[in-house]
Motif scaffolding. Structure first.
Motif, PDB file in Angstrom:
ATOM      1  N   UNK A 124      93.376  48.136  -4.258  1.00 12.35           N
ATOM      2  CA  UNK A 124      94.318  48.704  -5.284  1.00 12.35           C
ATOM      3  C   UNK A 124      95.633  48.482  -4.775  1.00 12.35           C
ATOM      4  N   UNK A 125      96.042  47.819  -3.566  1.00  8.74           N
ATOM      5  CA  UNK A 125      97.211  47.890  -2.894  1.00  8.74           C
ATOM      6  C   UNK A 125      97.570  46.329  -2.603  1.00  8.74           C
ATOM      7  N   UNK A 126      97.314  45.460  -3.740  1.00  9.79           N
ATOM      8  CA  UNK A 126      97.149  44.014  -3.361  1.00  9.79           C
ATOM      9  C   UNK A 126      98.768  43.594  -3.025  1.00  9.79           C
ATOM     10  N   UNK A 127      99.954  43.971  -3.819  1.00  8.24           N
ATOM     11  CA  UNK A 127     100.979  43.552  -3.536  1.00  8.24           C
ATOM     12  C   UNK A 127     101.381  44.176  -2.246  1.00  8.24           C
ATOM     13  N   UNK A 128     101.289  45.340  -1.844  1.00  6.62           N
ATOM     14  CA  UNK A 128     101.570  45.801  -0.730  1.00  6.62           C
ATOM     15  C   UNK A 128     101.085  45.044   0.487  1.00  6.62           C
ATOM     16  N   UNK A 129      99.643  44.744   0.305  1.00 11.18           N
ATOM     17  CA  UNK A 129      99.162  44.058   1.491  1.00 11.18           C
ATOM     18  C   UNK A 129      99.286  42.738   1.734  1.00 11.18           C
ATOM     19  N   UNK A 130      99.839  42.114   0.400  1.00  5.74           N
ATOM     20  CA  UNK A 130     100.073  40.629   0.611  1.00  5.74           C
ATOM     21  C   UNK A 130     101.333  40.461   1.255  1.00  5.74           C
ATOM     22  N   UNK A 131     102.297  41.398   0.829  1.00  5.55           N
ATOM     23  CA  UNK A 131     103.523  41.416   1.220  1.00  5.55           C
ATOM     24  C   UNK A 131     103.697  41.771   2.830  1.00  5.55           C
ATOM     25  N   UNK A 137     103.111  32.471  -0.220  1.00  5.07           N
ATOM     26  CA  UNK A 137     102.826  32.253  -1.305  1.00  5.07           C
ATOM     27  C   UNK A 137     101.776  33.297  -1.872  1.00  5.07           C
ATOM     28  N   UNK A 138     102.011  34.053  -2.998  1.00  6.47           N
ATOM     29  CA  UNK A 138     100.844  34.883  -3.531  1.00  6.47           C
ATOM     30  C   UNK A 138     100.772  34.397  -5.120  1.00  6.47           C
ATOM     31  N   UNK A 139     100.055  35.393  -5.687  1.00  5.90           N
ATOM     32  CA  UNK A 139      99.680  35.063  -7.098  1.00  5.90           C
ATOM     33  C   UNK A 139      99.208  36.057  -7.804  1.00  5.90           C
ATOM     34  N   UNK A 140      98.552  35.641  -9.028  1.00  8.49           N
ATOM     35  CA  UNK A 140      98.008  36.401  -9.962  1.00  8.49           C
ATOM     36  C   UNK A 140      96.596  35.943 -10.201  1.00  8.49           C
ATOM     37  N   UNK A 141      95.606  36.654 -10.495  1.00  8.82           N
ATOM     38  CA  UNK A 141      94.136  36.211 -10.796  1.00  8.82           C
ATOM     39  C   UNK A 141      93.791  36.838 -11.991  1.00  8.82           C
ATOM     40  N   UNK A 142      93.281  36.330 -12.967  1.00  9.14           N
ATOM     41  CA  UNK A 142      92.684  36.982 -14.233  1.00  9.14           C
ATOM     42  C   UNK A 142      91.349  36.353 -14.102  1.00  9.14           C
ATOM     43  N   UNK A 143      90.259  37.488 -14.181  1.00  9.31           N
ATOM     44  CA  UNK A 143      88.838  37.039 -13.672  1.00  9.31           C
ATOM     45  C   UNK A 143      87.870  38.027 -14.543  1.00  9.31           C
ATOM     46  N   UNK A 164     112.158  34.672   1.579  1.00  9.82           N
ATOM     47  CA  UNK A 164     112.542  35.300   2.886  1.00  9.82           C
ATOM     48  C   UNK A 164     113.339  36.583   2.836  1.00  9.82           C
ATOM     49  N   UNK A 165     114.053  36.587   1.614  1.00 12.78           N
ATOM     50  CA  UNK A 165     114.717  37.768   1.401  1.00 12.78           C
ATOM     51  C   UNK A 165     114.307  38.713   0.647  1.00 12.78           C
ATOM     52  N   UNK A 166     113.095  38.538   0.172  1.00  9.55           N
ATOM     53  CA  UNK A 166     112.405  39.636  -0.648  1.00  9.55           C
ATOM     54  C   UNK A 166     112.163  41.197   0.111  1.00  9.55           C
ATOM     55  N   UNK A 167     112.367  42.026  -0.857  1.00  7.54           N
ATOM     56  CA  UNK A 167     111.606  43.284  -0.351  1.00  7.54           C
ATOM     57  C   UNK A 167     110.515  43.356  -1.202  1.00  7.54           C
ATOM     58  N   UNK A 168     109.772  44.547  -0.758  1.00  7.19           N
ATOM     59  CA  UNK A 168     108.552  44.776  -1.423  1.00  7.19           C
ATOM     60  C   UNK A 168     108.646  44.761  -2.895  1.00  7.19           C
ATOM     61  N   UNK A 169     109.984  45.279  -3.319  1.00 14.66           N
ATOM     62  CA  UNK A 169     110.191  45.436  -4.575  1.00 14.66           C
ATOM     63  C   UNK A 169     110.509  44.207  -5.633  1.00 14.66           C
ATOM     64  N   UNK A 170     111.440  43.188  -4.960  1.00 13.55           N
ATOM     65  CA  UNK A 170     111.602  41.935  -5.476  1.00 13.55           C
ATOM     66  C   UNK A 170     110.399  41.324  -5.710  1.00 13.55           C
ATOM     67  N   UNK A 174     108.718  39.952  -9.270  1.00  8.66           N
ATOM     68  CA  UNK A 174     108.457  38.419  -9.713  1.00  8.66           C
ATOM     69  C   UNK A 174     107.097  38.207  -9.904  1.00  8.66           C
ATOM     70  N   UNK A 175     106.101  39.091  -9.269  1.00  8.96           N
ATOM     71  CA  UNK A 175     104.760  39.017  -9.751  1.00  8.96           C
ATOM     72  C   UNK A 175     104.358  39.530 -10.880  1.00  8.96           C
ATOM     73  N   UNK A 176     104.953  40.492 -10.999  1.00 13.27           N
ATOM     74  CA  UNK A 176     104.629  41.519 -12.372  1.00 13.27           C
ATOM     75  C   UNK A 176     105.307  40.475 -13.581  1.00 13.27           C
ATOM     76  N   UNK A 177     106.233  39.833 -13.438  1.00 12.95           N
ATOM     77  CA  UNK A 177     106.759  38.665 -14.470  1.00 12.95           C
ATOM     78  C   UNK A 177     105.661  37.774 -14.859  1.00 12.95           C
TER      79      UNK A 177
END
Ligand code: GRF
Length: 207
Positions: A124-131, A137-143, A164-170, A174-177
């Motif tokens: 349940x914390x994929x964004x946080x863990x990947x960051x 590079x990360x991404x989105x999966x539909x399965x 490089x300049x990303x925060x978890x929020x940015x 980007x992922x949510x878009x």
């Protein structure tokens, strides 16, 4: 062909809204027959009402998983739909529940979106863990959903960069878009072409 969907939600509902909007503007040849929430305070419930989609709340508080799922089945019995679409639904569905939605070809007619390139970063914390891991590079999966968490056959994946300049929020923004574009697009493919399954080679590979 058009398909009817039951969308399961627990919170914010931005993916549900992206799907509802795509249906309304003709990009997705589908109808949201019902939105099912496990929490009456979920923003997704209000969004469903704004789109005139029936919203059903089956609270899980104080119920065993089995009792909750049995109430959901009863609540859904007044609606017809081709697929359950999980959009930020924070409960794990048991095989006993999923078997009610088994396709004769052997998979469940249940689809999920997960915010990582599975099999990396399930849970349940994929964004946080990947960051935190420092992926470039990360991404989105539909399965498709199967009996294991964040594991079923992959229908589509789309990568996005971590700058490089990303925060978890940015990074999340980007992922949510990407999520909001990818989910309706994949559902449109399902609506037009059905589900085409690929056998996973890794399951039959011998080392
Ligand atoms: C999304 O990040 C989705 O990938 C994950 O839960 C989040 C739900 O967000 N499964 P929302 O409720 O659709 O805004």
């Amino acid at each position: 062909m058009s398909i009817d969907l039951a969308i399961f939600v627990s919170g914010r509902g931005s993916n549900m809204e992206a799907i509802a909007r795509a249906c309304a503007n003709g990009e997705l040849d589908a109808k949201v027959a019902v939105v099912l929430a496990n929490d009456a305070t979920a923003a997704a419930v209000t969004i469903a009402q704004e789109y005139a989609i029936p919203a059903v709340v089956v609270a899980n508080q104080g119920l065993s998983r089995q009792e909750h799922e049995s109430k959901i089945l009863t609540a859904l019995s007044s609606y017809t739909f081709d697929f359950i679409v999980l959009a930020g639904y924070m409960r794990i569905l048991t095989p006993d529940f999923l078997k009610h939605f088994r396709d004769p070809r052997g998979f469940y007619r249940v689809i999920n979106i997960h915010p990582s390139l599975l099999p990396a970063f399930p849970g349940k914390s994929a964004y946080e863990e990947a960051f935190k891991y420092g992926v470039k590079v990360s991404g989105i999966t539909v399965h498709l959903v199967d009996d294991q968490v964040d594991h079923g056959a992959i229908l589509a994946q789309q990568a996005f960069p971590r700058h490089d300049e990303d925060t978890l929020e940015t990074f999340m923004r980007r992922g949510l878009k990407v999520e909001h574009l990818l989910y309706p697009r994949v559902l449109q493919q399902v609506s037009q072409n059905g589900i085409k399954l690929q056998i996973r080679e890794r399951e039959s590979v011998e080392i």
